[in-house]
Design a protein around this motif. Structure first.
Motif, PDB file in Angstrom:
ATOM      1  N   ARG A  44      35.400  44.407  14.149  1.00  0.00           N
ATOM      2  CA  ARG A  44      36.155  45.372  14.937  1.00  0.00           C
ATOM      3  C   ARG A  44      35.893  46.785  14.451  1.00  0.00           C
ATOM      4  O   ARG A  44      35.619  47.015  13.279  1.00  0.00           O
ATOM      5  CB  ARG A  44      37.651  45.096  14.789  1.00  0.00           C
ATOM      6  CG  ARG A  44      38.299  44.373  15.967  1.00  0.00           C
ATOM      7  CD  ARG A  44      39.670  43.884  15.560  1.00  0.00           C
ATOM      8  NE  ARG A  44      40.489  44.970  15.022  1.00  0.00           N
ATOM      9  CZ  ARG A  44      41.341  45.697  15.759  1.00  0.00           C
ATOM     10  NH1 ARG A  44      41.473  45.441  17.035  1.00  0.00           N
ATOM     11  NH2 ARG A  44      42.049  46.656  15.200  1.00  0.00           N
TER      12      ARG A  44
ATOM     13  N   THR B 140      37.736  50.158  13.669  1.00  0.00           N
ATOM     14  CA  THR B 140      39.135  50.446  13.346  1.00  0.00           C
ATOM     15  C   THR B 140      39.802  51.287  14.432  1.00  0.00           C
ATOM     16  O   THR B 140      39.179  52.160  15.034  1.00  0.00           O
ATOM     17  CB  THR B 140      39.234  51.203  12.009  1.00  0.00           C
ATOM     18  OG1 THR B 140      38.269  52.258  12.024  1.00  0.00           O
ATOM     19  CG2 THR B 140      38.970  50.286  10.841  1.00  0.00           C
ATOM     20  N   ASP B 141      41.126  51.021  14.649  1.00  0.00           N
ATOM     21  CA  ASP B 141      41.894  51.733  15.673  1.00  0.00           C
ATOM     22  C   ASP B 141      42.041  53.213  15.344  1.00  0.00           C
ATOM     23  O   ASP B 141      41.834  54.066  16.183  1.00  0.00           O
ATOM     24  CB  ASP B 141      43.313  51.154  15.777  1.00  0.00           C
ATOM     25  CG  ASP B 141      43.281  49.748  16.279  1.00  0.00           C
ATOM     26  OD1 ASP B 141      42.496  49.488  17.221  1.00  0.00           O
ATOM     27  OD2 ASP B 141      43.997  48.903  15.731  1.00  0.00           O
ATOM     28  N   ALA B 142      42.433  53.446  14.093  1.00  0.00           N
ATOM     29  CA  ALA B 142      42.737  54.828  13.710  1.00  0.00           C
ATOM     30  C   ALA B 142      42.198  55.064  12.305  1.00  0.00           C
ATOM     31  O   ALA B 142      41.613  54.175  11.697  1.00  0.00           O
ATOM     32  CB  ALA B 142      44.251  55.054  13.743  1.00  0.00           C
TER      33      ALA B 142
ATOM     34  N   TYR C  49      34.608  52.715  21.019  1.00  0.00           N
ATOM     35  CA  TYR C  49      34.847  51.298  20.754  1.00  0.00           C
ATOM     36  C   TYR C  49      36.013  51.067  19.799  1.00  0.00           C
ATOM     37  O   TYR C  49      36.229  49.946  19.348  1.00  0.00           O
ATOM     38  CB  TYR C  49      33.581  50.647  20.190  1.00  0.00           C
ATOM     39  CG  TYR C  49      32.529  50.439  21.254  1.00  0.00           C
ATOM     40  CD1 TYR C  49      32.462  49.239  21.953  1.00  0.00           C
ATOM     41  CD2 TYR C  49      31.642  51.455  21.581  1.00  0.00           C
ATOM     42  CE1 TYR C  49      31.522  49.052  22.939  1.00  0.00           C
ATOM     43  CE2 TYR C  49      30.689  51.285  22.570  1.00  0.00           C
ATOM     44  CZ  TYR C  49      30.637  50.072  23.254  1.00  0.00           C
ATOM     45  OH  TYR C  49      29.709  49.885  24.237  1.00  0.00           O
ATOM     46  N   ARG C  50      36.725  52.120  19.470  1.00  0.00           N
ATOM     47  CA  ARG C  50      37.879  51.945  18.570  1.00  0.00           C
ATOM     48  C   ARG C  50      38.781  50.829  19.081  1.00  0.00           C
ATOM     49  O   ARG C  50      39.136  50.786  20.257  1.00  0.00           O
ATOM     50  CB  ARG C  50      38.672  53.259  18.489  1.00  0.00           C
ATOM     51  CG  ARG C  50      38.189  54.183  17.362  1.00  0.00           C
ATOM     52  CD  ARG C  50      39.185  55.322  17.182  1.00  0.00           C
ATOM     53  NE  ARG C  50      38.761  56.335  16.200  1.00  0.00           N
ATOM     54  CZ  ARG C  50      38.886  56.169  14.888  1.00  0.00           C
ATOM     55  NH1 ARG C  50      39.389  55.060  14.397  1.00  0.00           N
ATOM     56  NH2 ARG C  50      38.507  57.135  14.075  1.00  0.00           N
ATOM     57  N   GLY C  51      39.101  49.882  18.190  1.00  0.00           N
ATOM     58  CA  GLY C  51      39.970  48.770  18.566  1.00  0.00           C
ATOM     59  C   GLY C  51      39.237  47.649  19.276  1.00  0.00           C
ATOM     60  O   GLY C  51      39.824  46.629  19.612  1.00  0.00           O
ATOM     61  N   LYS C  52      37.924  47.822  19.491  1.00  0.00           N
ATOM     62  CA  LYS C  52      37.185  46.774  20.205  1.00  0.00           C
ATOM     63  C   LYS C  52      36.230  46.041  19.270  1.00  0.00           C
ATOM     64  O   LYS C  52      35.937  46.498  18.160  1.00  0.00           O
ATOM     65  CB  LYS C  52      36.366  47.401  21.343  1.00  0.00           C
ATOM     66  CG  LYS C  52      37.215  47.902  22.488  1.00  0.00           C
ATOM     67  CD  LYS C  52      36.335  48.317  23.634  1.00  0.00           C
ATOM     68  CE  LYS C  52      37.141  48.996  24.710  1.00  0.00           C
ATOM     69  NZ  LYS C  52      36.325  49.912  25.492  1.00  0.00           N
ATOM     70  N   THR C  53      35.750  44.912  19.759  1.00  0.00           N
ATOM     71  CA  THR C  53      34.813  44.105  18.964  1.00  0.00           C
ATOM     72  C   THR C  53      33.382  44.526  19.278  1.00  0.00           C
ATOM     73  O   THR C  53      33.026  44.722  20.449  1.00  0.00           O
ATOM     74  CB  THR C  53      34.983  42.627  19.305  1.00  0.00           C
ATOM     75  OG1 THR C  53      36.368  42.309  19.192  1.00  0.00           O
ATOM     76  CG2 THR C  53      34.198  41.752  18.358  1.00  0.00           C
TER      77      THR C  53
END
Ligand SMILES: Nc1ncnc2c1ncn2[C@@H]1O[C@H](COP(=O)(O)OP(=O)(O)OP(=O)(O)O)[C@@H](O)[C@H]1O
Ligand SMILES: [Mg+2]
Lengths: 286, 368
Positions: free
Chosen positions: B246, B248-250, B278-282
């Motif tokens: 993944r 990372t989101d933040a 792509y933050r938060g995505k695989t």
């Protein structure tokens, strides 16, 4: 192994050996012995040395019968091969109803030769035969299919070809299917026409089948008997008297058993010789 | 002039199920193009359509300026070398090679001359009287090529011509094919499922999958810039290592594998901007075995990964080291002097300028 077990294998092959001895070995040996004798079945055999053989070489009717048989073969074998191969080529393509035609061509092969012959006799009759009726209907002269010494044997050759062609179509079909399709593809790319592919690829590649068909139809053709026996009784003017018919006559009309055996023996050698020649000139190594 | 152009070519053998979907390829005059892909992807089908051995269901084929869809194979002026050579068994080598010329009605002298020239080129002059069955696989293969070149065709097609040879002969013949291509300066289209053959022979390579073109490019571009995960995994030996994870989101932009075994800072990798969406995505990380080293790089950024050596393959000049990352097998190509042993804990260094990232959903490469 016990003593008894030792005999089991012999016991198992005994029926075959017995059959072979009674129905193959004995007749062969006996007929060779017969060629040196004169015998009419009823009175005892009489030793005559080589008399049967010298008689054979002077027997004009026998040579006529051989000549007739060869005349038959000269028409029959090429016709058989060309027609069977052409039909097989057509059936080998994916045409509609291929299996129907395959069965249709094969049917005469399994119908009794006597039945086929009688049918053809009516077909080929001079006055009432269907073929001549068709000819007259379209205002062509009648043909003496079975009544002219020069024509009769050829009519018989056509008929025998018709009867047997289905068998050879099947053989050729098998042969054609053994030729890998990539040879045709390679030839396609080299610019070959259909005829060139047939001539330079199909023909040489199915040579083993062609050889088989030549030998089978030669042997089958040499034993020509039923057809002239029923349709023409060897006539007109002995023009359809086949070798086998003559041998039959000598044995079962005149009861010249010794002489008949001599003719048969000589005839077998002739067949062997012809097949050997075919093997030399027809068979090719791939 | 013999460029080959395929425009939206499709093929269905039966009914509607298409084995070739929509293939458009331009092959330039004198170019050597290789079609490569896994078994059943439609390489042979495509080649046979070009040859005229299969009908074209949809689309258009041009050779030179001529539309070839309805031109029979015999008029396309194409030569093809088949996988099993398809040499006529009843003809000698000479007759095999002369066959096409004879069909064209060339004079005997010229046929003899052309055949002996080709035979000299392929070093099979001493075999001219033999029948195919009396030759080795390698010799038959040469004859098959000889049969193709005597005709001087516009285009040469090869369908896995080396697959029946042993490894050594395959290597030799590969080099000779390269040479042949230079000497004949002809257009060649070559099918193989061996990506090494593809890489060494092709000016350009078409990577096919399920009847679709994945990528059509030079060997180097395929290797360095695969457009999707399939091409990345197909080109190169050993195959590229893949790991999904993944973004990372933040916080700082990082790649994290599911169990946090691998955590990579992306700020300095050149993917900083490309991966922001792509933050938060695989995504899938790809790295080749040769981009992993046992010592830190001095001239570029890298990622340090502690691993346990699971297996070793010593190839003499190099060592292939196998290890597990997130329970998936990774391969590193290390120099042979390393004294490694099974079960050993070592640090490996991943060249972060050689990372590839793929969208986990579409499998398309994410461009840096
Ligand atoms: N004559 C045919 N009829 C029906 N389907 C076919 C025919 N030839 C090939 N196919 C199918 O078309 C697809 C592509 O086949 P093709 O032979 O082009 O594959 P390929 O890429 O050459 O594979 P390989 O590397 O195994 O030779 C396969 O799914 C195959 O089953
Ligand atoms: Mg194939």
């Amino acid at each position: 192994m016990t003593r008894r077990d030792k005999w089991i294998p012999y016991g198992l092959v005994a029926p075959y050996i017995l059959h072979f001895a009674v129905f193959v070995a004995f007749p062969v040996v006996f007929s060779v012995v017969l060629t040196f004798h004169s015998w009419n079945i009823i009175s005892p055999m009489e030793f005559v040395g080589l008399a049967n053989y010298t008689r054979l070489f002077k027997d004009r009717l026998f040579w006529q019968a051989i000549y007739n048989t060869l005349r038959f073969l000269i028409i029959h074998i090429p016709l058989q091969i060309v027609i069977a191969l052409a039909l097989a080529e057509l059936l080998n393509r994916t045409i509609r109803g291929a299996s129907f035609f395959r069965a249709a061509f094969f049917l005469p092969v399994i119908v009794s030769g006597v039945v086929v012959t009688i049918l053809w006799q009516q077909l080929l009759g001079y006055n009432m035969g269907m073929l001549n009726r068709i000819l007259t209907a379209i205002s062509l002269p009648r043909v003496p299919w079975l009544d002219d010494p020069t024509v009769a044997m050829y009519s018989i050759a056509v008929m025998v070809t018709w009867k047997n062609v289905g068998l050879y179509v099947i053989l050729f079909l098998v042969g054609l299917q053994t030729v890998p399709v990539q040879y045709y593809e390679a030839a396609d790319l080299e610019g070959a026409t259909s005829w060139q592919k047939f001539r330079f690829i199909t023909l040489p590649m199915i040579n083993p089948t062609i050889f088989t068909v030549v030998v089978l139809s030669t042997i089958g053709g040499f034993s020509l008997f039923i057809e002239p026996y029923i349709m023409t009784e060897g006539g007109p003017m002995n023009s359809t008297l086949s070798a086998v018919m003559y041998i039959y006559r000598q044995a079962f009309q005149y009861y010249h058993m010794g002489y008949s055996a001599t003719l048969g023996f000589f005839f077998a050698l002739l067949i062997l010789f012809v097949v050997a020649i075919q093997k030399r000139y027809v068979e090719q190594e791939i | 002039m013999a460029e080959v152009r395929l425009k939206h070519i499709a093929k269905a053998y039966t009914g509607d199920s298409r084995v070739i979907q929509d293939v458009s390829i331009d092959v330039n005059d004198k170019e050597f193009v290789v079609l490569v892909g896994p078994s059943g992807c439609g390489k042979s089908t495509l080649l046979r359509m070009i040859a005229g051995l299969e009908t074209i269901t949809d689309g258009e084929l041009f050779i030179g300026d001529r539309r070839m869809n309805d031109v029979p194979a015999s008029e396309r002026d194409i030569a093809m070398v088949f996988q099993n050579y398809a040499l006529y068994p009843h003809m000698t080598v000479f007759e095999n090679m002369a066959f096409g010329l004879k069909l064209r009605g060339l004079p005997k002298d010229e046929i003899r001359e052309r055949v002996s020239k080709a035979a000299r080129l392929l070093e099979i002059e001493n075999l001219l009287d033999r029948k195919p069955k009396d030759m080795s696989g390698g010799q038959r293969q040469r004859v098959a090529i000889g049969r193709a070149i005597v005709r001087n065709p516009q285009v040469f097609l090869f369908d896995e011509p080396l697959s029946n040879l042993d490894a050594k002969l395959r290597g030799q013949t590969r080099i000779e094919l390269q040479k042949l291509h230079r000497e004949l300066s002809a257009t060649m289209i070559y099918v193989t499922h061996d990506q090494v053959e593809a890489m060494t022979l092709g000016d350009r390579i078409v990577v096919l999958r399920n009847g679709d073109v994945m990528q059509y490019d030079t060997p180097l571009n395929l290797y360095n810039h695969p457009v999707n995960q399939f091409v990345a995994g197909f080109i190169g030996t050993p195959p590229m290592n893949f790991l999904s994870g993944r973004i990372t989101d933040a916080g700082p932009l990082r790649f994290e594998s599911p169990n946090q075994e691998v955590m990579i800072d992306l700020a300095e990798t050149g993917y900083g901007n490309a991966l922001k969406p792509y933050r938060g995505k695989t995504v899938v990380l790809g790295i080749r075995a040769e981009s992993i080293s046992h010592q830190p790089f001095t001239d570029r950024t890298f990622h340090r990964q502690p691993v346990v050596v699971e297996a070793l393959e010593n190839m003499g000049s190099e060592t292939l080291a196998y290890f597990l990352v997130e329970n998936q097998r990774f391969i590193a190509r290390l120099s042979a002097e390393q004294n490694l042993s099974f079960g050993q804990r070592i640090d490996l260094f991943w060249d972060s300028t050689k990372f590839h990232f793929f969208d986990a959903q579409t499998e398309q490469a994410i461009q840096p």
